[in-house]
Design an enzyme around this catalytic site. Sequence first.
Site, mmCIF file in Angstrom:
data_model
loop_
_atom_site.group_PDB
_atom_site.id
_atom_site.type_symbol
_atom_site.label_atom_id
_atom_site.label_comp_id
_atom_site.label_asym_id
_atom_site.label_seq_id
_atom_site.Cartn_x
_atom_site.Cartn_y
_atom_site.Cartn_z
ATOM 1 C CB SER A 119 -0.931 0.019 1.211
ATOM 2 O OG SER A 119 -1.871 -1.003 1.088
ATOM 3 C CG ASP A 343 -4.952 -4.686 2.507
ATOM 4 O OD1 ASP A 343 -4.573 -5.323 1.501
ATOM 5 O OD2 ASP A 343 -4.227 -4.472 3.490
ATOM 6 C CG HIS A 463 -0.970 -6.825 -1.184
ATOM 7 N ND1 HIS A 463 -0.227 -5.693 -0.960
ATOM 8 C CD2 HIS A 463 -1.796 -6.953 -0.124
ATOM 9 C CE1 HIS A 463 -0.591 -5.153 0.197
ATOM 10 N NE2 HIS A 463 -1.535 -5.898 0.720
HETATM 11 ZN ZN LIG Z 1 -2.399 -5.237 2.493
#
Ligand SMILES: [Zn+2]
Length: 508
Positions: A119, A343, A463
């Site tokens: 991120s 997330d 991710h």
């Molecule tokens: Zn993350």
Amino acid sequence: MRLSMIVIFIFCVYVKARSVNSKNGVPKTPFDEKNKDHWRLQAQWTLRAKLSKPQNKNIAKNVILFLGDGMSITTLAATRVYLGRKYGLTGEEVKLSFESFPHTGLAKTYCVDHNVADSACSGTAYLSGVKANSQTVGLSAAVKRGDCEGQRNAAHSVTGLTDWAQKAGKATGIVTTTRVTHATPASAYAHSADRRWEADADLPKQGLRCDDIATQLVRGRVGSHIDVVFGGGRKNFLPKSEKDIKGQLGYRRDNKNLIREWLLTKESLGYKPTYIRNRKELYNLDVDRYNSVLGLFSHDHMPYHLEADDDDPTLSEMTQKAIEILSRNKNGYFLFVEGGRIDTAHHETKARKALDETAEFAKAVETALKLVNTEDTLVIVTSDHSHTMTYSGYSERGSDILGLVNNNKVNASDDLPYTTLSYANGPGYKPHQSFRRHNLMLDDMNSLNYTYPSLVPIPRETHGGEDVAVFAIGPWSHIFSGNYEQNYIPHAIAYAACIGSGLTMCEL
Ligand SMILES: [Zn+2]
Ligand SMILES: *[C@@H]1O[C@H](CO)[C@@H](O)[C@H](O)[C@H]1NC(C)=O
């Protein structure tokens, strides 16, 4: 224009006539999909709607950038079904609020040093227009993670949308469901060689002279001029000897109360500031009296919507208040809104929470659209990176997206059921029992903490590396179509809003 309105009217009448209510809890589509005219009319309607829309080449007085953290395209497809079923529909045909925006694109998310983004490097790209190294915030890729010297070297700092908007006299705001010092919101105002340096206590002990992220929000050139900051993470603003409203101790070692300092700094800069701590205080906030508001609604990240109580404002409520405050500025505003817990839920392979957070995020976008005029307000909805969740099998339309494929009627080659949603890696790995795959029939998938199966056991799901979607409406939204590097996004926003040092529509 008139033709399109007639078409929309006919379509609405058609939808009404074809509407079937859900019977006995079995979800139904609202249309007769077996009739070829349904698909023809629906497609013709989409075509006419597109043809009737002229390109909007106004200046974007206001910009709202919505960021669903880890909101992959798979997450969007699954959330439609999750939401649709709540309304008694099959779900697949439903659109999330922003999925009807006129222009969409795909952004490539890799960092300079890693093939899959985190991120921080991603935030630097879509907020500042420069790709960076993994785990670093607001710095060029000349700085490696943890390089405090590099952080202090002004030559490596990158400025972005918040700074550019402030220089143009616009109000600025940040809204998030995570700690306001977390990597994504931090990318809007901070420069940090390590995203983990949220408070001074996070810096390595050997006396590195680098400002932590909370300090930069209060004292930084950009941070100190942000008008609205809403989110979680009180602990990073309070000394470890001081308790917050819920009796939880702060985390800072430098004995600073940065909340008090924020109020004093704002006053000295000529603002009318106030600090709020819960949903009630947000609700009662007098936007005529204060033009700068710090809202820290939880000690750490804000809770998941499915676990929130009456004290916790929703993302929509925070977004609405932020817009009410910022829109008082006659020069317009830049607002950054993050749905940050999509997330974290994916990292835990808790798909139910991830879809619910995405639904909440879509609601916040809808709330914003009701408050702004897209003639002069550019609204962008995107994500920073993907996750490893897949949506698979050939279940019937309207099947429980959070359940087993084919309602467990047809099993896999090992004669055991499998889920529609599963992850490539993460904590949902189920160990085999005597060489057989774990029998998912034994699990409680209705639990909001159920960890969806993953192939590879690791404590935090990772991710994913594929592109993310970009949805745009308002001035110059057409320049967000196509496939591009993620760092293009703020350049295009700056062009539409006439901010920053690159090309803008005002120079033409
Ligand atoms: Zn993350
Ligand atoms: C889910 O997990 C959270 C955090 O681990 C916990 O606080 C909560 O009580 C759990 N909820 C349920 C229904 O098990």
